[in-house]
Scaffold this motif. Sequence first.
Motif, short mmCIF file in Angstrom:
data_model
loop_
_atom_site.label_atom_id
_atom_site.label_comp_id
_atom_site.label_asym_id
_atom_site.label_seq_id
_atom_site.Cartn_x
_atom_site.Cartn_y
_atom_site.Cartn_z
N ALA A 30 -7.57 -2.52 -0.73
CA ALA A 30 -7.13 -1.13 -0.84
C ALA A 30 -8.30 -0.27 -0.35
CB ALA A 30 -6.78 -0.80 -2.28
N PRO A 31 -8.01 0.98 0.02
CA PRO A 31 -9.10 1.81 0.55
C PRO A 31 -10.17 2.10 -0.50
CG PRO A 31 -6.95 2.94 0.70
CD PRO A 31 -6.71 1.66 0.01
N LEU A 32 -11.40 1.90 -0.12
CA LEU A 32 -12.54 2.28 -0.98
C LEU A 32 -12.91 3.71 -0.59
CD1 LEU A 32 -14.74 1.02 -2.97
CD2 LEU A 32 -16.18 0.89 -0.93
N ARG A 78 -14.15 -4.57 3.85
CA ARG A 78 -13.42 -5.34 4.88
C ARG A 78 -11.94 -5.08 4.70
NH1 ARG A 78 -9.62 -7.44 2.13
NH2 ARG A 78 -10.10 -8.79 0.43
N TYR A 79 -11.16 -5.53 5.68
CA TYR A 79 -9.73 -5.22 5.68
C TYR A 79 -8.91 -6.46 6.06
CZ TYR A 79 -5.57 -3.83 8.42
OH TYR A 79 -4.32 -3.76 8.98
N GLY A 80 -7.87 -6.70 5.28
CA GLY A 80 -7.02 -7.85 5.58
C GLY A 80 -5.60 -7.62 5.12
N THR A 116 -2.00 -10.18 3.66
CA THR A 116 -1.49 -11.51 3.34
C THR A 116 -1.13 -12.28 4.61
OG1 THR A 116 -0.64 -10.68 1.25
CG2 THR A 116 0.36 -12.70 2.08
N GLU A 117 -0.51 -11.58 5.55
CA GLU A 117 -0.02 -12.26 6.77
C GLU A 117 -1.13 -12.63 7.73
OE1 GLU A 117 1.30 -9.60 5.40
OE2 GLU A 117 3.48 -9.47 5.68
N THR A 118 -2.29 -12.02 7.57
CA THR A 118 -3.33 -12.20 8.60
C THR A 118 -4.66 -12.68 8.04
OG1 THR A 118 -4.15 -9.95 8.34
CG2 THR A 118 -2.36 -10.28 9.93
N HIS A 172 -11.16 3.09 11.39
CA HIS A 172 -10.91 4.01 10.28
C HIS A 172 -9.41 3.96 9.98
CE1 HIS A 172 -14.75 6.48 10.88
NE2 HIS A 172 -14.74 5.62 11.89
N ILE A 173 -9.04 3.44 8.81
CA ILE A 173 -7.61 3.43 8.45
C ILE A 173 -7.27 4.83 7.95
CG2 ILE A 173 -5.85 2.44 6.93
CD1 ILE A 173 -7.33 -0.19 7.05
N VAL A 174 -6.24 5.44 8.56
CA VAL A 174 -5.93 6.82 8.20
C VAL A 174 -4.59 6.95 7.48
CG1 VAL A 174 -7.32 7.80 10.06
CG2 VAL A 174 -4.90 7.30 10.47
N ALA A 205 2.15 3.16 8.22
CA ALA A 205 3.47 3.40 8.78
C ALA A 205 4.52 2.84 7.83
CB ALA A 205 3.58 2.74 10.15
N LYS A 206 4.11 1.89 6.98
CA LYS A 206 5.05 1.25 6.05
C LYS A 206 5.08 2.05 4.75
CE LYS A 206 1.08 -1.70 5.40
NZ LYS A 206 0.43 -2.93 5.75
N ASP A 207 6.20 2.00 4.08
CA ASP A 207 6.38 2.80 2.87
C ASP A 207 5.85 1.99 1.68
OD1 ASP A 207 7.08 4.83 1.27
OD2 ASP A 207 9.24 4.68 1.58
N LEU A 208 4.54 1.93 1.63
CA LEU A 208 3.86 1.02 0.70
C LEU A 208 2.91 1.80 -0.21
CD1 LEU A 208 2.74 -1.90 0.00
CD2 LEU A 208 1.18 -1.57 1.92
N ILE A 209 2.88 1.37 -1.46
CA ILE A 209 1.94 1.95 -2.43
C ILE A 209 1.00 0.82 -2.83
CG2 ILE A 209 1.78 2.94 -4.77
CD1 ILE A 209 4.93 3.64 -4.07
P1 AMP Z 1 -1.19 -7.38 1.21
O1 AMP Z 1 -1.22 -8.20 2.42
O2 AMP Z 1 0.18 -7.24 0.72
O3 AMP Z 1 -2.05 -7.91 0.17
O4 AMP Z 1 -1.74 -5.95 1.55
C1 AMP Z 1 -2.34 -5.66 2.75
C2 AMP Z 1 -2.50 -4.19 2.92
O5 AMP Z 1 -3.55 -3.72 2.08
C3 AMP Z 1 -2.95 -3.82 4.31
O6 AMP Z 1 -1.89 -3.79 5.23
C4 AMP Z 1 -3.58 -2.47 4.07
O7 AMP Z 1 -2.59 -1.45 4.02
C5 AMP Z 1 -4.20 -2.64 2.70
N1 AMP Z 1 -5.66 -2.92 2.76
C6 AMP Z 1 -6.31 -4.08 2.63
N2 AMP Z 1 -7.66 -3.90 2.72
C7 AMP Z 1 -7.84 -2.57 2.90
C8 AMP Z 1 -8.97 -1.73 3.06
N3 AMP Z 1 -10.21 -2.20 3.01
N4 AMP Z 1 -8.76 -0.42 3.25
C9 AMP Z 1 -7.51 0.09 3.30
N5 AMP Z 1 -6.41 -0.63 3.13
C10 AMP Z 1 -6.56 -1.95 2.94
#
Ligand code: AMP
Length: 498
Positions: A271-273, A292-294, A296-298, A386-388, A391-395
């Motif tokens: 999640a965003p820090l 870092r950013y990831g 589940t699918e990737t 920079h994640i801004v 596009a998905k309706d996700l919380i």
């Molecule tokens: P999930 O694969 O369901 O666990 O969630 C992945 C999603 O978490 C990503 O598509 C992003 O929207 C969000 N995410 C993961 N890491 C970060 C991060 N460092 N900053 C912002 N969003 C993140």
Amino acid sequence: MANALYDTLFAPHRGSEAVFLHLPDGSTVTYGRFLGRIAQFAHILTAQGLRPGDRLAAQIHKSPDALALYGACVQAGIIFLPLNTAYTGAELGYFLENSGASLLICDPDLTPDTATPTLTLTATGTGTLPDAAANRPTTFDTIPRGPDDLAAFLYTSGTTGRSKGAMLSHKNLLSNAQTLATHWRFTADDTLLHALPIFHTHGLFVGTNIMLLTGGSMVFLPKLDTDQLITHMPQATTMMGVPTFYTRLLADPRFDAKLTAHMRLFISGSAPLLADTHMQFETRTGHRILERYGMTETNMNTSNPYDGERRAGTVGQPLPGVELRIADPDTGAPLPRGEIGQIEVRGDNVFQGYWQMPEKTAEELRPDGFFQTGDLAREDADGYIHIVGRAKDLIITGGYNVYAKEVESLLDAFPGVLESAVVAAPHPDLGEAPVAILARAGDTDPDTDSLAQSLQDTLARFKQPRHYLVVDALPRNTMGKVQKAALRATVADVFQPS
Ligand code: AMP
Ligand code: MCA
């Protein structure tokens, strides 16, 4: 290699007296003992009739045996399907049916009403699985598996209703663990402070796989408890957490530069820090959190550098072996640097598609192999992402994902509700939390208390709205689309301390 994931992460530790897990009661689990347990479990799974490619679902509390069950699946070629312990019986029923799991391992407290054969395992290592395993041999002939064979399914909720089983191959998991261990300089001298759940990518494939690969150890805590983190920090060299870990630590005056002076690395993700948290952390401790950013699918896609500048509010640059483009969401055409577009990624880290949902897979995986993440971002002049927005309706609440649609469908069916919208509101502890806006069907307001009560059995607690607002009608644009941005603004302050 016959089974590269097992042979690389697990087999080298056979018979080793080195400590793998430090438990909160002061006891330890050596690598050798852990591998013996894996083999014992592998015998039970095969005795239950599970064969390579079969699915094993697990809804169990975090424990050394829960990790050994993952290892047993890898060694026996079985697809591991870990499930959040917060899921209700109704949610679990869907996962079992959709995956066609041949066996469920669950905590006796969570025992569901299911026709799937079931064994039990508790957090303290009791239950029918360990009972059956007790006298089994501590070696097992590893089942050969190729790089493209599946190792795990992780269910992710979808924009349209039902969850999808993301299929992860042996190569997906191994390649990402190798990339991350190198990038973040993990060695056998590291001890990871591990308080994340182990039913998701972060705690299982990022945290655990890296430590198995490098032969380091983990302080293995059942869950996030700030006192425990502080108590055990002196034993550790590194920590991984979602942003809530960092905000909770910062809220504790005992957490300071002295306590963390020996630490090598703090990593955040899922999640965003907030840049503000990043800066407060540096002021308090002198450490710059590595974000870092990831997905589940990737697995992991980008990371701030180990040596270079860890830039607050960014998720860093693409990891080695990950191709990343910021693209036009409609066409996939790469956009000029600096423009906002959708993050798309390709590489050995990217999953094999959604289980038995070829049409959903085709919607998100482009023909050239790039996966559409649904995250909106721009790349700066130095290549930092920079994640801004999304596009998905996700919380994302405390690092768990909630798709608005899944909650809205339940709310819409409730008497007195004409229609609903679920949006994220900023939450001081969880980053975001779901809020429901309900348009009333008649003259009287729907009873939100009984509505909340009715969700208890169907929806995991973390997905349930933490605030309800009843309105005459949902705001819509000229195309008839619900204006979620306007609703987000309306509820922006509901969780802010007054
Ligand atoms: P999930 O694969 O369901 O666990 O969630 C992945 C999603 O978490 C990503 O598509 C992003 O929207 C969000 N995410 C993961 N890491 C970060 C991060 N460092 N900053 C912002 N969003 C993140
Ligand atoms: C617990 N509750 C929550 C959450 N967790 N509500 C909303 N969001 C949550 N995340 C609820 C419980 O149901 C309970 O509700 C109350 O909060 C207290 O429960 P407790 O278990 O004590 O909560 P906690 O220990 O304070 O847990 C909060 C937490 C935890 C530390 C944020 O959820 C956590 O460890 N999250 C990490 C999730 C994670 O690993 N995500 C990675 C996904 P009530 O009191 O009403 O009954 S992998 C991923 O995202 C990608 C791949 C990536 O990039 O990593």
